[in-house]
Enzyme design. Sequence first.
Site, PDB file in Angstrom:
ATOM      1  N   TYR A 164      31.550 -15.034  -5.697  1.00 50.99           N
ATOM      2  CA  TYR A 164      30.290 -15.028  -4.950  1.00 50.99           C
ATOM      3  C   TYR A 164      29.572 -13.722  -5.231  1.00 50.99           C
ATOM      4  CZ  TYR A 164      27.070 -15.061  -0.931  1.00 50.99           C
ATOM      5  OH  TYR A 164      25.959 -15.036  -0.129  1.00 50.99           O
ATOM      6  N   ASP A 224      30.941  -6.777  -9.948  1.00 51.25           N
ATOM      7  CA  ASP A 224      30.398  -6.864  -8.601  1.00 51.25           C
ATOM      8  C   ASP A 224      31.462  -6.290  -7.661  1.00 51.25           C
ATOM      9  OD1 ASP A 224      29.407  -7.426  -6.146  1.00 51.25           O
ATOM     10  OD2 ASP A 224      29.072  -9.569  -6.497  1.00 51.25           O
ATOM     11  N   LYS A 265      28.351  -3.412   1.324  1.00 52.01           N
ATOM     12  CA  LYS A 265      29.365  -3.337   2.378  1.00 52.01           C
ATOM     13  C   LYS A 265      29.758  -1.895   2.742  1.00 52.01           C
ATOM     14  CE  LYS A 265      30.370  -8.124   1.973  1.00 52.01           C
ATOM     15  NZ  LYS A 265      30.561  -9.068   0.883  1.00 52.01           N
TER      16      LYS A 265
HETATM   17  C1  PLP Z   1      29.304  -9.837   0.296  1.00 52.52           C
HETATM   18  C2  PLP Z   1      29.171  -9.933  -1.160  1.00 52.52           C
HETATM   19  C3  PLP Z   1      27.918 -10.026  -1.773  1.00 52.52           C
HETATM   20  C4  PLP Z   1      26.642 -10.188  -1.006  1.00 52.52           C
HETATM   21  O1  PLP Z   1      26.328  -9.099  -0.218  1.00 52.52           O
HETATM   22  P1  PLP Z   1      25.291  -9.290   0.993  1.00 52.52           P
HETATM   23  O2  PLP Z   1      25.132  -7.911   1.542  1.00 52.52           O
HETATM   24  O3  PLP Z   1      25.925 -10.267   1.913  1.00 52.52           O
HETATM   25  O4  PLP Z   1      24.024  -9.813   0.416  1.00 52.52           O
HETATM   26  C5  PLP Z   1      27.865  -9.988  -3.154  1.00 52.52           C
HETATM   27  N1  PLP Z   1      28.988  -9.878  -3.881  1.00 52.52           N
HETATM   28  C6  PLP Z   1      30.207  -9.804  -3.329  1.00 52.52           C
HETATM   29  C7  PLP Z   1      31.416  -9.660  -4.187  1.00 52.52           C
HETATM   30  C8  PLP Z   1      30.343  -9.848  -1.947  1.00 52.52           C
HETATM   31  O5  PLP Z   1      31.557  -9.818  -1.401  1.00 52.52           O
END
Ligand code: PLP
Length: 428
Positions: free
Chosen positions: A143, A238, A266
């Site tokens: 994701y 990511d 995060k």
């Molecule tokens: C949470 C997450 C996102 C998205 O971040 P948001 O602040 O919710 O838009 C993208 N990539 C990874 C790996 C994530 O865990």
Amino acid sequence: MRDKSQQLFQKAQQFIPGGVNSPVRAFKAVGGTPLFIRSAKGPYLFDEDGNRYIELINSWGPMVLGHAHEVVEKAVSDALQYSFSFGAPTKKEVAIAELIVSMVPSVEKIRMVNSGTEATMSAIRLARGFTGRDKMIKFEGCYHGHGDSFLIAAGSGAVTFGTPDSPGVPKGVANDTLTARYNDIGHVKQLVEANPGQVAAIILEPVAGNMGCVLPEPGFLQGLRELCTKEGILLIFDEVMTGFRLSRGGAQERFGVMPDLTTLGKIIGGGMPVGAYGGRREIMDFVSPAGPVYQAGTLSGNPIAMAAGYAMLEYLDYHPETYRILENTGDRLASGIKSSLAKLGLNYTVNHIGSMLTLFFTGEKVHNFETAKTSDTALFGKYFNAMLDEGVYLAPSQYEALFFSTALEESHLDQILEANEKSLAKIA
Ligand SMILES: *Cc1c(COP(=O)(O)O)cnc(C)c1O
């Protein structure tokens, strides 16, 4: 008693789609009513009915020091007196950029945004602008936020074009997203060969957390690195989830593999809405106003958010023991859960690294999305609710990782393991 949460959820559904501002909060995958949270402190979450829970999600990762840590709290309250937004550069933005560059090995320049979604969307645009190519490869089960190009899941075995995972994603956008199987370097090579000179970027979670916790197999990340270098493709890690969690420098430091671009989120905001993307200098200098790739934000680098993020990162930078504590907590919980499974004669799968863990309700080894999906999600739902009754708050979906914080002490670990064994026994 969850009366107040139930009443609030009833009312929320009148005014908010599904009653929540982000889908997985709705408890749809596990049944029951979402808890409406009033406050949190350290390892505990308190709902509107006054129930207390031990926290194992920590706002989906950011609260790695536990809730309302005094260092972050003080930084935010100190910052408040200077106003909340200027839309102009600040000293704090320079400080946090310098700090991130010193912590994350492959990052030489960094741009702050407001969420992980924004970070990945911007990184892909940059990769396309820099390489002059349109396509990208993502992995099934990873994701990267809700940007159009990422909401693609190819059917199993699909080697060519993606189809949108959500109405509203144009087919044209989907066509440029190729989907590969996680941990399958051969599959990635096939996709690259089938689209010669057309792939701008390969993006992945270097440790996946969004299909549950799935580790990269030995050689997988290195294989991607070599392929990208050979083909002129940008490798994007990511690290929204893994950054500042799996080590001070994230998964790239832990595995010793350097991407071209990194997306962060995060933990970087200490609980405030913050994301960032960064990487090699010559690539980042393609971003406006240094270069031609446009990306902007009215509230980007917001002073309150930067104060929280800086305090969090500075603490992590100065307290390397944080990572030993997180490792110990993860190791203890993983081995405790495994011994309860053995004791109860259950052969479910525990995937774990550092302070990330998923108990999959399947006997199969879980190394990609296909194997993650062999989990018995109905059984997970029962387990989730049993744990909630025992006062432990888990992510309300099988396909999520748990995130531990340094606020968990020995006594909490004992309580969690006891709750786990009871819950497993109850649903077995
Ligand atoms: C949470 C997450 C996102 C998205 O971040 P948001 O602040 O919710 O838009 C993208 N990539 C990874 C790996 C994530 O865990």
